[in-house]
Write a protein that holds these residues in place. Sequence first.
Motif, mmCIF file in Angstrom:
data_model
loop_
_atom_site.group_PDB
_atom_site.id
_atom_site.type_symbol
_atom_site.label_atom_id
_atom_site.label_comp_id
_atom_site.label_asym_id
_atom_site.label_seq_id
_atom_site.Cartn_x
_atom_site.Cartn_y
_atom_site.Cartn_z
ATOM 1 N N GLU A 1 0.840 -1.199 0.000
ATOM 2 C CA GLU A 1 0.000 0.000 0.000
ATOM 3 C C GLU A 1 0.878 1.253 0.000
ATOM 4 O O GLU A 1 1.837 1.337 0.763
ATOM 5 C CB GLU A 1 -0.894 0.018 1.240
ATOM 6 C CG GLU A 1 -1.937 -1.079 1.265
ATOM 7 C CD GLU A 1 -3.011 -0.920 0.208
ATOM 8 O OE1 GLU A 1 -3.301 0.217 -0.193
ATOM 9 O OE2 GLU A 1 -3.567 -1.953 -0.194
ATOM 10 N N ARG B 1 -0.652 -6.294 -0.259
ATOM 11 C CA ARG B 1 -2.045 -6.600 -0.629
ATOM 12 C C ARG B 1 -2.112 -7.740 -1.632
ATOM 13 O O ARG B 1 -3.114 -8.443 -1.704
ATOM 14 C CB ARG B 1 -2.758 -5.360 -1.138
ATOM 15 C CG ARG B 1 -2.232 -4.784 -2.407
ATOM 16 C CD ARG B 1 -3.125 -3.619 -2.875
ATOM 17 N NE ARG B 1 -2.825 -3.319 -4.241
ATOM 18 C CZ ARG B 1 -2.022 -2.359 -4.647
ATOM 19 N NH1 ARG B 1 -1.454 -1.578 -3.762
ATOM 20 N NH2 ARG B 1 -1.792 -2.167 -5.909
ATOM 21 N N GLU B 2 -1.050 -7.948 -2.431
ATOM 22 C CA GLU B 2 -0.986 -9.087 -3.355
ATOM 23 C C GLU B 2 0.451 -9.283 -3.822
ATOM 24 O O GLU B 2 1.329 -8.500 -3.505
ATOM 25 C CB GLU B 2 -1.927 -8.901 -4.541
ATOM 26 C CG GLU B 2 -1.605 -7.729 -5.443
ATOM 27 C CD GLU B 2 -2.596 -7.612 -6.585
ATOM 28 O OE1 GLU B 2 -2.399 -8.291 -7.592
ATOM 29 O OE2 GLU B 2 -3.547 -6.829 -6.436
#
Length: 52
Positions: free
Chosen positions: A13, A44-45
């Motif tokens: 992020e 987040r991924e």
Amino acid sequence: MVAMLVRIVYYLENTLPEERIVVTNDIGKAERLARKEKERLGAREYELEWVA
């Protein structure tokens, strides 16, 4: 046995992606490592890519 390089990119992020290169011949092991590191980094991924 030939070892392969796997590039793992973590998408965090509000910052630039973070990249790691790991040596393995097992994509499952690379996937497990990526998932564990994703949680540790709070990413987040992530994505995996065979390099060589």
